[in-house]
Enzyme design. Sequence first.
Site, PDB file in Angstrom:
ATOM      1  N   CYS A   1       0.803  -1.232   0.000  1.00 28.07           N
ATOM      2  CA  CYS A   1       0.000   0.000   0.000  1.00 28.07           C
ATOM      3  C   CYS A   1       0.836   1.283   0.000  1.00 28.07           C
ATOM      4  O   CYS A   1       0.550   2.185  -0.798  1.00 28.07           O
ATOM      5  CB  CYS A   1      -0.993   0.033   1.161  1.00 28.07           C
TER       6      CYS A   1
ATOM      7  N   ARG B   1       6.779 -11.263   5.500  1.00 29.47           N
ATOM      8  CA  ARG B   1       6.230 -11.125   6.845  1.00 29.47           C
ATOM      9  C   ARG B   1       6.788 -12.224   7.739  1.00 29.47           C
ATOM     10  O   ARG B   1       6.923 -13.366   7.309  1.00 29.47           O
ATOM     11  CB  ARG B   1       4.696 -11.222   6.805  1.00 29.47           C
TER      12      ARG B   1
ATOM     13  N   GLN C   1       1.517 -11.010  -3.524  1.00 31.00           N
ATOM     14  CA  GLN C   1       0.086 -10.702  -3.507  1.00 31.00           C
ATOM     15  C   GLN C   1      -0.315 -10.138  -4.860  1.00 31.00           C
ATOM     16  O   GLN C   1       0.430  -9.356  -5.439  1.00 31.00           O
ATOM     17  CB  GLN C   1      -0.199  -9.603  -2.480  1.00 31.00           C
TER      18      GLN C   1
ATOM     19  N   ASP D   1      -2.043  -7.624  -5.573  1.00 29.05           N
ATOM     20  CA  ASP D   1      -2.557  -6.525  -4.772  1.00 29.05           C
ATOM     21  C   ASP D   1      -3.077  -5.406  -5.667  1.00 29.05           C
ATOM     22  O   ASP D   1      -2.544  -5.185  -6.752  1.00 29.05           O
ATOM     23  CB  ASP D   1      -1.400  -5.988  -3.923  1.00 29.05           C
TER      24      ASP D   1
ATOM     25  N   HIS E   1      -4.935  -1.243  -5.241  1.00 24.45           N
ATOM     26  CA  HIS E   1      -5.511  -0.173  -4.430  1.00 24.45           C
ATOM     27  C   HIS E   1      -6.313   0.737  -5.328  1.00 24.45           C
ATOM     28  O   HIS E   1      -5.853   1.110  -6.404  1.00 24.45           O
ATOM     29  CB  HIS E   1      -4.400   0.581  -3.698  1.00 24.45           C
TER      30      HIS E   1
ATOM     31  N   LYS F   1     -14.625  -4.777   5.939  1.00 23.34           N
ATOM     32  CA  LYS F   1     -14.120  -5.508   4.769  1.00 23.34           C
ATOM     33  C   LYS F   1     -15.046  -6.633   4.350  1.00 23.34           C
ATOM     34  O   LYS F   1     -15.885  -7.099   5.130  1.00 23.34           O
ATOM     35  CB  LYS F   1     -12.727  -6.041   5.034  1.00 23.34           C
TER      36      LYS F   1
ATOM     37  N   HIS G   1      -8.421  -1.415  -0.491  1.00 26.21           N
ATOM     38  CA  HIS G   1      -7.401  -2.421  -0.777  1.00 26.21           C
ATOM     39  C   HIS G   1      -8.148  -3.648  -1.266  1.00 26.21           C
ATOM     40  O   HIS G   1      -9.166  -3.999  -0.695  1.00 26.21           O
ATOM     41  CB  HIS G   1      -6.645  -2.885   0.474  1.00 26.21           C
TER      42      HIS G   1
HETATM   43 ZN   LIG Z   1      -3.126  -2.432   0.788  1.00 22.85          ZN
END
Ligand SMILES: [Zn+2]
Length: 573
Positions: free
Chosen positions: A272, A301, A319, A321, A323, A402, A448
Amino acid sequence: MSKIEEKRHSLAHLLAAAVLELYPDAKNTIGPAIDNGFYYDFDFPSPISDTDLKEIEKKMKKLSNGWRGFEKKDVTEKEVKEFFKDNPYKLELIDEIVSKGEPLTLYTSGQFTDLCRGGHVEEMKEIEPDSWKLSHLAGAYWRGDEKNKMLTRIYGLAFETGEELEAYEKQQEEAKKRDHRKLGAELNLFSVDERLGQGLILWHPKGGIIRKEIEDYERELVLKHGYDLVYTPHIASEKLFMESGHLENYIDSMYGPMEIEGEKYRLKPMNCPGHICIYQSRVHSYRDLPLRFAEFGTVYRYELSGTLQGLLRVRGFTQDDAHIFCTPEQVENEVKELLSLVDEMLKTFRYPYSIELSTRPEKAIGSSEVWEKAENLLKEVLEKEGKEYTIDAGGGAFYGPKLDFKLIDSLGRKWQGPTVQLDFNLPERFKMEYIGSDGRAHRPVMLHRVLVGSMERFFGGLIEHYAGAFPLWLAPVQARILPIGEAHFEYATSVLDKMKAAGIRAELDVSDETLGKKIRNFKTEKIPYALVIGDKELNDKKVTVESRDRGNEGAQGIEELIEKLKTEIKERK
Ligand SMILES: [Zn+2]
Ligand SMILES: [Zn+2]
């Protein structure tokens, strides 16, 4: 406690009773109900083994015939300590109950009495004798603390009915066969090498091609849905993670800093902040929004080594991912778009799914009006789109509500799938802005979202979902050509060249094996098609098609077959 939990916990009592009859010197400790049954932890004077479980189970069946219900008795600390004077574990539990000011109760069934809070069946005969069984042994530290003594945990399975138990065992057996770690090694898809580090995945060529196909598909999909592709680095200055709040709230999951020219850098745990930097590299007007940035972003992580598991729990993963930055008015439409995107993607992989809406937790930023508005908006969109969902009250992150999509695999198991997360926090922290139609600066809304989530975990799930038999578009080798003898090699090679030229992943089996063995091999390797070439095929300029899933499909011309396969690949059937 639910009915089934009461039943499972009652069986734990029965287990303890049987063990104490067979092993009078053993000390019983605790015995709760769990997801698929129950367990009880014991301190045995000398170790027991799996083979002893049969005897214990027999004893349980015998005892249960004499049991009616569970008789409750309130007792004083003195009485109960006298009763358990030889059992230090129970004495410790009693002290704890007393210190909390909770009542002390004993429950007796048959000749067996245990310290317990309650939650049992009314009568033992409610429990179908063939609906439960003992399953296995494991070591377990007293109170889960490795400084304490290692106890012996006996596990049992228990369901409403015998049929349910049988179905569960079948599913477990099938799951074992499909274990992605086992299939991953057999099919040469991926590995973990201790020299490189735990929880870090090596994608082999065959796993790599599957990943490439998934990524190609997703890129195609998100570009069609109005996303832009971005790339951000794997490391970033600590200053950025200070600004984003990760150092404050997420540091336990992050790896330590590395120093570069006096400045500290960290591996990124999330993508992000990078995407926000891209957003903030320019001044945006309301006309630019929504902006949708997508990236296959690799994040790192920290996970305890004991929790690492194949592809499912790792220390580095990629990911898919994205946004979305939009105006408050655009959120509704963006969520609607996301529902259709998720639906399209999960259909491609043949996953049915369920939806969960997670709402405001106790500790949260943003006013309750903002939360309520956002939650209602999500509910409205779900309802308008005719989607069923359940609510996980208080399950949202501190920064926004979410949507969680749970994949249901071919064995009926649930897997973590796409998530869509509203964020009230980061736009504030980064003081993000866009210029509205009124000429003034406004705060954008940030969403996200991930589709597969972790590419590694999704791949692990996919291996088990398909039991390693990937559909044609994903299969690492799509067709194998099997010439029967040397006389057919030349023609077989020309077929191979044509397939390759058409973009089909084909290979040639020129081993000395018999045709029968060659066919068995292509099936164990779970290759979708084998093309057999013998005298007849050579003469007719054809191939005989063996399908992994449908068996013999007869002789076919090359051009016609290639067209058919290309369509099957393109449609991702
Ligand atoms: Zn994010
Ligand atoms: Zn109990």
